[in-house]
Scaffold this motif. Structure first.
Motif, mmCIF file in Angstrom:
data_model
loop_
_atom_site.group_PDB
_atom_site.id
_atom_site.type_symbol
_atom_site.label_atom_id
_atom_site.label_comp_id
_atom_site.label_asym_id
_atom_site.label_seq_id
_atom_site.Cartn_x
_atom_site.Cartn_y
_atom_site.Cartn_z
ATOM 1 N N MET A 193 0.842 -1.195 0.000
ATOM 2 C CA MET A 193 0.000 0.000 0.000
ATOM 3 C C MET A 193 0.881 1.251 0.000
ATOM 4 N N TYR A 194 0.347 2.319 -0.486
ATOM 5 C CA TYR A 194 1.104 3.562 -0.584
ATOM 6 C C TYR A 194 0.570 4.594 0.419
ATOM 7 N N ASP A 195 1.311 5.677 0.557
ATOM 8 C CA ASP A 195 0.951 6.757 1.474
ATOM 9 C C ASP A 195 -0.192 7.572 0.846
ATOM 10 N N LYS A 196 -1.397 7.239 1.243
ATOM 11 C CA LYS A 196 -2.593 7.851 0.661
ATOM 12 C C LYS A 196 -2.647 9.361 0.907
ATOM 13 N N GLU A 197 -2.268 9.786 2.100
ATOM 14 C CA GLU A 197 -2.297 11.221 2.415
ATOM 15 C C GLU A 197 -1.334 12.008 1.531
ATOM 16 N N LEU A 198 -0.173 11.445 1.282
ATOM 17 C CA LEU A 198 0.795 12.095 0.406
ATOM 18 C C LEU A 198 0.230 12.208 -1.009
ATOM 19 N N ILE A 245 -0.581 15.626 -3.202
ATOM 20 C CA ILE A 245 -0.044 15.864 -4.546
ATOM 21 C C ILE A 245 -1.181 16.074 -5.539
ATOM 22 N N LEU A 246 -2.239 15.291 -5.434
ATOM 23 C CA LEU A 246 -3.395 15.466 -6.314
ATOM 24 C C LEU A 246 -4.028 16.840 -6.139
ATOM 25 N N LYS A 247 -4.146 17.305 -4.900
ATOM 26 C CA LYS A 247 -4.712 18.640 -4.644
ATOM 27 C C LYS A 247 -3.853 19.721 -5.272
ATOM 28 N N GLN A 248 -2.533 19.611 -5.114
ATOM 29 C CA GLN A 248 -1.625 20.599 -5.708
ATOM 30 C C GLN A 248 -1.714 20.573 -7.235
ATOM 31 N N THR A 249 -1.835 19.387 -7.775
ATOM 32 C CA THR A 249 -1.920 19.242 -9.231
ATOM 33 C C THR A 249 -3.226 19.831 -9.747
ATOM 34 N N LEU A 250 -4.307 19.585 -9.034
ATOM 35 C CA LEU A 250 -5.594 20.178 -9.407
ATOM 36 C C LEU A 250 -5.516 21.698 -9.337
ATOM 37 N N GLU A 251 -4.904 22.233 -8.300
ATOM 38 C CA GLU A 251 -4.738 23.697 -8.190
ATOM 39 C C GLU A 251 -3.957 24.242 -9.382
ATOM 40 N N ALA A 252 -2.955 23.505 -9.833
ATOM 41 C CA ALA A 252 -2.173 23.944 -10.995
ATOM 42 C C ALA A 252 -3.041 23.985 -12.247
ATOM 43 N N THR A 253 -3.928 22.994 -12.422
ATOM 44 C CA THR A 253 -4.819 23.022 -13.594
ATOM 45 C C THR A 253 -5.771 24.203 -13.510
ATOM 46 N N GLU A 254 -6.216 24.523 -12.310
ATOM 47 C CA GLU A 254 -7.126 25.666 -12.135
ATOM 48 C C GLU A 254 -6.414 26.982 -12.438
ATOM 49 N N LYS A 255 -5.153 27.094 -12.050
ATOM 50 C CA LYS A 255 -4.365 28.289 -12.377
ATOM 51 C C LYS A 255 -4.192 28.416 -13.886
ATOM 52 N N ILE A 256 -3.908 27.296 -14.545
ATOM 53 C CA ILE A 256 -3.766 27.331 -16.008
ATOM 54 C C ILE A 256 -5.064 27.808 -16.638
ATOM 55 N N MET A 258 5.434 26.640 -16.950
ATOM 56 C CA MET A 258 5.966 26.269 -15.640
ATOM 57 C C MET A 258 4.984 25.368 -14.899
ATOM 58 N N LEU A 259 3.711 25.693 -14.979
ATOM 59 C CA LEU A 259 2.693 24.862 -14.323
ATOM 60 C C LEU A 259 2.576 23.493 -14.985
ATOM 61 N N LEU A 260 2.725 23.435 -16.293
ATOM 62 C CA LEU A 260 2.688 22.143 -16.986
ATOM 63 C C LEU A 260 3.869 21.270 -16.569
ATOM 64 N N ILE A 261 5.015 21.887 -16.351
ATOM 65 C CA ILE A 261 6.170 21.152 -15.838
ATOM 66 C C ILE A 261 5.851 20.597 -14.450
ATOM 67 N N ALA A 262 5.275 21.435 -13.599
ATOM 68 C CA ALA A 262 4.933 21.007 -12.240
ATOM 69 C C ALA A 262 3.910 19.872 -12.261
ATOM 70 N N ILE A 263 2.929 19.959 -13.140
ATOM 71 C CA ILE A 263 1.917 18.899 -13.257
ATOM 72 C C ILE A 263 2.575 17.584 -13.680
ATOM 73 N N GLY A 264 3.406 17.645 -14.689
ATOM 74 C CA GLY A 264 4.079 16.428 -15.156
ATOM 75 C C GLY A 264 4.944 15.809 -14.076
ATOM 76 N N GLU A 265 5.656 16.628 -13.349
ATOM 77 C CA GLU A 265 6.512 16.121 -12.270
ATOM 78 C C GLU A 265 5.664 15.515 -11.157
ATOM 79 N N SER A 266 4.552 16.148 -10.835
ATOM 80 C CA SER A 266 3.655 15.616 -9.803
ATOM 81 C C SER A 266 3.097 14.258 -10.202
ATOM 82 N N LEU A 267 2.724 14.135 -11.453
ATOM 83 C CA LEU A 267 2.185 12.861 -11.926
ATOM 84 C C LEU A 267 3.246 11.771 -11.910
ATOM 85 N N LYS A 268 4.481 12.131 -12.238
ATOM 86 C CA LYS A 268 5.569 11.163 -12.137
ATOM 87 C C LYS A 268 5.739 10.701 -10.692
ATOM 88 N N ASN A 269 5.637 11.643 -9.756
ATOM 89 C CA ASN A 269 5.759 11.298 -8.341
ATOM 90 C C ASN A 269 4.630 10.380 -7.887
#
Length: 123
Positions: A1-6, A10-21, A49-60
């Motif tokens: 199992m993985y760290d669900k809270e983490l 990351i999903l929340k931050q990624t969603l915020e980045a899409t909203e900023k875009i 810059m936000l697209l870079i952050a989104i891609g990196e978040s998804l990799k994580n």
């Protein structure tokens, strides 16, 4: 199992980045709006810059979940989304404004919807 809270964070931050875009793209009606003014170029830069952050978040997320989470949401081209990060980061001075326009117009809305669904499913 993985760290669900983490993953949720990351999903929340990624969603915020899409909203900023989405907000930054509102005043961009065509590719020339990106390329023909300082305002447009600043928008293009900030969106990239936000697209870079989104891609990196998804990799994580993929790394943390050992590839098990994203595959449950096949409506998104995860490989392409993560790959865009690499293209922008490594070919920054050759970024194609038309491609970024197309990504913002066609891919950010469904990505945002899917991220919301993922958050809802995990909570």
């Amino acid at each position: 199992m993985y760290d669900k809270e983490l993953v949720l964070d990351i999903l929340k931050q990624t969603l915020e980045a899409t909203e900023k875009i989405t907000r930054r793209f509102e005043k961009i009606n065509n590719v020339a709006d990106f390329t023909n003014s300082e305002f447009g170029m600043e928008r293009l830069d900030s969106i990239c810059m936000l697209l870079i952050a989104i891609g990196e978040s998804l990799k994580n997320i993929d790394k943390i979940t050992k590839g098990e989470l994203l595959k449950n949401y096949p409506e998104i081209d995860w490989k392409g989304t993560k790959g865009l990060r690499d293209i922008i980061a490594h070919q920054y001075f050759n970024v194609d404004a038309e491609e970024i326009f197309w990504v913002c117009e066609k891919h950010i809305p469904p990505l945002s919807e899917t991220l919301q669904k993922m958050l809802s499913d995990l909570q």
